[in-house]
Design a protein around this motif. Sequence first.
Motif, PDB file in Angstrom:
ATOM      1  N   TRP A  13      29.422   7.771  34.360  1.00 29.22           N
ATOM      2  CA  TRP A  13      30.168   9.144  34.508  1.00 29.22           C
ATOM      3  C   TRP A  13      29.467  10.322  33.818  1.00 29.22           C
ATOM      4  O   TRP A  13      28.925  10.133  32.601  1.00 29.22           O
ATOM      5  CB  TRP A  13      31.187   8.899  33.334  1.00 29.22           C
ATOM      6  CG  TRP A  13      32.443   9.613  33.486  1.00 29.22           C
ATOM      7  CD1 TRP A  13      32.513  10.485  34.736  1.00 29.22           C
ATOM      8  CD2 TRP A  13      33.622  10.034  32.727  1.00 29.22           C
ATOM      9  NE1 TRP A  13      33.988  11.325  34.505  1.00 29.22           N
ATOM     10  CE2 TRP A  13      34.478  10.889  33.386  1.00 29.22           C
ATOM     11  CE3 TRP A  13      34.006   9.419  31.448  1.00 29.22           C
ATOM     12  CZ2 TRP A  13      35.614  11.478  32.780  1.00 29.22           C
ATOM     13  CZ3 TRP A  13      35.055   9.909  30.899  1.00 29.22           C
ATOM     14  CH2 TRP A  13      35.921  10.894  31.679  1.00 29.22           C
ATOM     15  N   GLY A  47      42.564   3.310  33.996  1.00 25.83           N
ATOM     16  CA  GLY A  47      42.047   4.799  34.712  1.00 25.83           C
ATOM     17  C   GLY A  47      42.399   6.108  34.189  1.00 25.83           C
ATOM     18  O   GLY A  47      42.592   6.124  33.082  1.00 25.83           O
ATOM     19  N   ALA A  48      42.892   6.896  35.089  1.00 23.60           N
ATOM     20  CA  ALA A  48      43.087   8.254  34.544  1.00 23.60           C
ATOM     21  C   ALA A  48      44.731   8.207  34.110  1.00 23.60           C
ATOM     22  O   ALA A  48      45.812   7.812  34.843  1.00 23.60           O
ATOM     23  CB  ALA A  48      43.126   9.140  35.603  1.00 23.60           C
ATOM     24  N   TYR A  98      30.416   8.328  26.031  1.00 21.98           N
ATOM     25  CA  TYR A  98      31.742   7.556  26.106  1.00 21.98           C
ATOM     26  C   TYR A  98      31.402   6.259  27.251  1.00 21.98           C
ATOM     27  O   TYR A  98      31.893   5.352  26.742  1.00 21.98           O
ATOM     28  CB  TYR A  98      32.513   8.608  26.940  1.00 21.98           C
ATOM     29  CG  TYR A  98      34.047   8.209  27.142  1.00 21.98           C
ATOM     30  CD1 TYR A  98      35.051   8.059  25.935  1.00 21.98           C
ATOM     31  CD2 TYR A  98      34.448   7.537  28.150  1.00 21.98           C
ATOM     32  CE1 TYR A  98      36.160   7.376  26.001  1.00 21.98           C
ATOM     33  CE2 TYR A  98      35.650   6.962  28.564  1.00 21.98           C
ATOM     34  CZ  TYR A  98      36.510   7.062  27.450  1.00 21.98           C
ATOM     35  OH  TYR A  98      37.754   6.503  27.686  1.00 21.98           O
ATOM     36  N   ILE A 135      43.650  13.395  25.860  1.00 21.19           N
ATOM     37  CA  ILE A 135      42.430  12.941  25.804  1.00 21.19           C
ATOM     38  C   ILE A 135      41.637  13.617  27.220  1.00 21.19           C
ATOM     39  O   ILE A 135      40.545  14.134  27.431  1.00 21.19           O
ATOM     40  CB  ILE A 135      41.698  11.513  25.625  1.00 21.19           C
ATOM     41  CG1 ILE A 135      40.346  11.550  25.329  1.00 21.19           C
ATOM     42  CG2 ILE A 135      41.819  10.818  27.161  1.00 21.19           C
ATOM     43  CD1 ILE A 135      39.847  10.143  25.105  1.00 21.19           C
ATOM     44  N   ASN A 136      42.517  13.856  28.273  1.00 17.86           N
ATOM     45  CA  ASN A 136      42.181  14.203  29.380  1.00 17.86           C
ATOM     46  C   ASN A 136      42.846  15.329  30.174  1.00 17.86           C
ATOM     47  O   ASN A 136      43.002  15.316  31.529  1.00 17.86           O
ATOM     48  CB  ASN A 136      41.953  12.970  30.739  1.00 17.86           C
ATOM     49  CG  ASN A 136      43.319  12.281  30.617  1.00 17.86           C
ATOM     50  OD1 ASN A 136      44.291  12.861  30.126  1.00 17.86           O
ATOM     51  ND2 ASN A 136      43.191  11.524  31.719  1.00 17.86           N
ATOM     52  N   MET A 146      41.226   3.064  41.079  1.00 18.12           N
ATOM     53  CA  MET A 146      40.198   4.140  41.007  1.00 18.12           C
ATOM     54  C   MET A 146      38.976   3.166  41.078  1.00 18.12           C
ATOM     55  O   MET A 146      37.968   3.760  41.517  1.00 18.12           O
ATOM     56  CB  MET A 146      40.286   4.397  39.415  1.00 18.12           C
ATOM     57  CG  MET A 146      39.356   5.604  39.025  1.00 18.12           C
ATOM     58  SD  MET A 146      39.734   6.473  37.491  1.00 18.12           S
ATOM     59  CE  MET A 146      40.159   7.990  38.069  1.00 18.12           C
ATOM     60  N   SER A 172      37.982   0.971  29.304  1.00 15.27           N
ATOM     61  CA  SER A 172      38.135   1.961  30.334  1.00 15.27           C
ATOM     62  C   SER A 172      37.467   1.716  31.914  1.00 15.27           C
ATOM     63  O   SER A 172      36.615   0.900  31.833  1.00 15.27           O
ATOM     64  CB  SER A 172      37.476   3.271  29.952  1.00 15.27           C
ATOM     65  OG  SER A 172      37.167   4.396  30.811  1.00 15.27           O
ATOM     66  N   VAL A 173      37.787   2.325  32.866  1.00 20.72           N
ATOM     67  CA  VAL A 173      37.303   1.994  33.923  1.00 20.72           C
ATOM     68  C   VAL A 173      35.591   2.398  33.886  1.00 20.72           C
ATOM     69  O   VAL A 173      34.983   1.763  34.742  1.00 20.72           O
ATOM     70  CB  VAL A 173      37.888   2.869  35.207  1.00 20.72           C
ATOM     71  CG1 VAL A 173      39.163   2.587  35.723  1.00 20.72           C
ATOM     72  CG2 VAL A 173      37.794   4.588  34.875  1.00 20.72           C
ATOM     73  N   HIS A 174      35.356   3.327  33.021  1.00 20.74           N
ATOM     74  CA  HIS A 174      34.058   3.789  32.514  1.00 20.74           C
ATOM     75  C   HIS A 174      33.186   2.687  31.924  1.00 20.74           C
ATOM     76  O   HIS A 174      32.110   2.626  31.670  1.00 20.74           O
ATOM     77  CB  HIS A 174      34.055   5.066  31.838  1.00 20.74           C
ATOM     78  CG  HIS A 174      34.505   6.220  32.802  1.00 20.74           C
ATOM     79  ND1 HIS A 174      33.914   6.504  33.786  1.00 20.74           N
ATOM     80  CD2 HIS A 174      35.728   6.822  32.684  1.00 20.74           C
ATOM     81  CE1 HIS A 174      34.747   7.519  34.647  1.00 20.74           C
ATOM     82  NE2 HIS A 174      35.805   7.541  33.693  1.00 20.74           N
ATOM     83  N   GLN A 232      36.567  11.076  23.178  1.00 21.17           N
ATOM     84  CA  GLN A 232      35.336  11.702  24.034  1.00 21.17           C
ATOM     85  C   GLN A 232      34.709  13.045  23.316  1.00 21.17           C
ATOM     86  O   GLN A 232      35.411  13.878  22.471  1.00 21.17           O
ATOM     87  CB  GLN A 232      35.712  12.089  25.210  1.00 21.17           C
ATOM     88  CG  GLN A 232      36.301  11.261  26.204  1.00 21.17           C
ATOM     89  CD  GLN A 232      37.001  11.612  27.549  1.00 21.17           C
ATOM     90  OE1 GLN A 232      38.030  11.177  28.030  1.00 21.17           O
ATOM     91  NE2 GLN A 232      36.356  12.685  28.242  1.00 21.17           N
TER      92      GLN A 232
HETATM   93  C1  BGC Z   1      39.002   9.005  30.037  1.00 24.24           C
HETATM   94  C2  BGC Z   1      39.589   9.883  30.858  1.00 24.24           C
HETATM   95  C3  BGC Z   1      39.432   9.698  32.397  1.00 24.24           C
HETATM   96  C4  BGC Z   1      39.667   8.641  32.902  1.00 24.24           C
HETATM   97  C5  BGC Z   1      39.368   8.350  34.240  1.00 24.24           C
HETATM   98  C6  BGC Z   1      39.178   7.525  30.846  1.00 24.24           C
HETATM   99  O1  BGC Z   1      38.518   6.450  30.020  1.00 24.24           O
HETATM  100  O2  BGC Z   1      39.127   8.858  28.506  1.00 24.24           O
HETATM  101  O3  BGC Z   1      39.292  11.108  30.349  1.00 24.24           O
HETATM  102  O4  BGC Z   1      40.188  10.785  32.855  1.00 24.24           O
HETATM  103  O5  BGC Z   1      38.809   7.486  32.081  1.00 24.24           O
HETATM  104  O6  BGC Z   1      38.084   8.898  34.620  1.00 24.24           O
END
Ligand code: BGC
Length: 285
Positions: free
Chosen positions: A177, A214-215, A183, A220-221, A275, A170-172, A114
């Motif tokens: 986001w 998810g988280a 990202y 990374i976070n 999530m 990722s959930v993203h 990220q």
């Molecule tokens: C990110 C994390 C985040 C998570 C949920 C992940 O893909 O890298 O930083 O906490 O998604 O939002």
Amino acid sequence: MTTETDQTPAMTTAPPVALHKVLAGQKALVTGANSGIGKGVAIALGQAGADVVVNYVDGDDAANAVVAEILTFGVKAYAHKADVSSEAEVAAMFGKMFDQFGTIDILVSNAGLQRDAPFQEMTLDKWNKVLSVNLTGQFLCAREAVREFLRRGIVPATSSAAGKIICMSSVHQEIPWAGHANYATSKGGIRMMMESLAQEVAPHRIRVNAIAPGAVRTPINTSAWQTKEAYDQLMTLVPYGRIGEPEDIARAAVWLASDHSDYVVGTTLFVDGGMTLYPGFATGG
Ligand code: BGC
């Protein structure tokens, strides 16, 4: 009268280890495997019987420690430093793997990073860095793996598929986001690359799938879980009420890499404690 149950030895402990060796004899490469989710996945694949290449770009000691842990399972493993966004380094990494292990059966494209910023302040460097590692890196590694899978084909004694690719998304790939446009864009791109590739190579019995964590408690976070305030805030987004651990993702990866998921093609497995269930709607809407 003797029943079947009477003849069965009581199973009070875990079943014999051999039952867990679902990946015995398979050759795996995990990118970004010196920490976080990649580390958990590499260890779990080794525990399941695979020989593992531990790719990393920074942190020799951490990568060597992952290798040492994998070796305790009686499989082969070594660390390979390479930047997945470099075409030449990726080609060299696969070349060495073929020298050492003969082939590849499982690619887990996990390396990712990220570089967050409000959109109006996002530099082209930050944008390009995230896209080149997270998305182009997955393209470069998948291309090398597909070439080898097509060349070699199915080896029935090893797996019913000609090869498996697991894209770490990722959930993203679904959840927008703010402040992380580079990202989220990279993960949305991974989704479409994964599905297009899965459609293209499924007739060759190559299975391409993704995991959308998810988280998860990784480096990374850290800002999302290190303090109680941050953790409590994070939990408002996680219906299941706990943060994910790398092992949660690793178990999903072992399953997706194994013949247990042989009919699973082009899907994204969300491992996110709910999530993606719009938790805000539990009380609103
Ligand atoms: C990110 C994390 C985040 C998570 C949920 C992940 O893909 O890298 O930083 O906490 O998604 O939002």
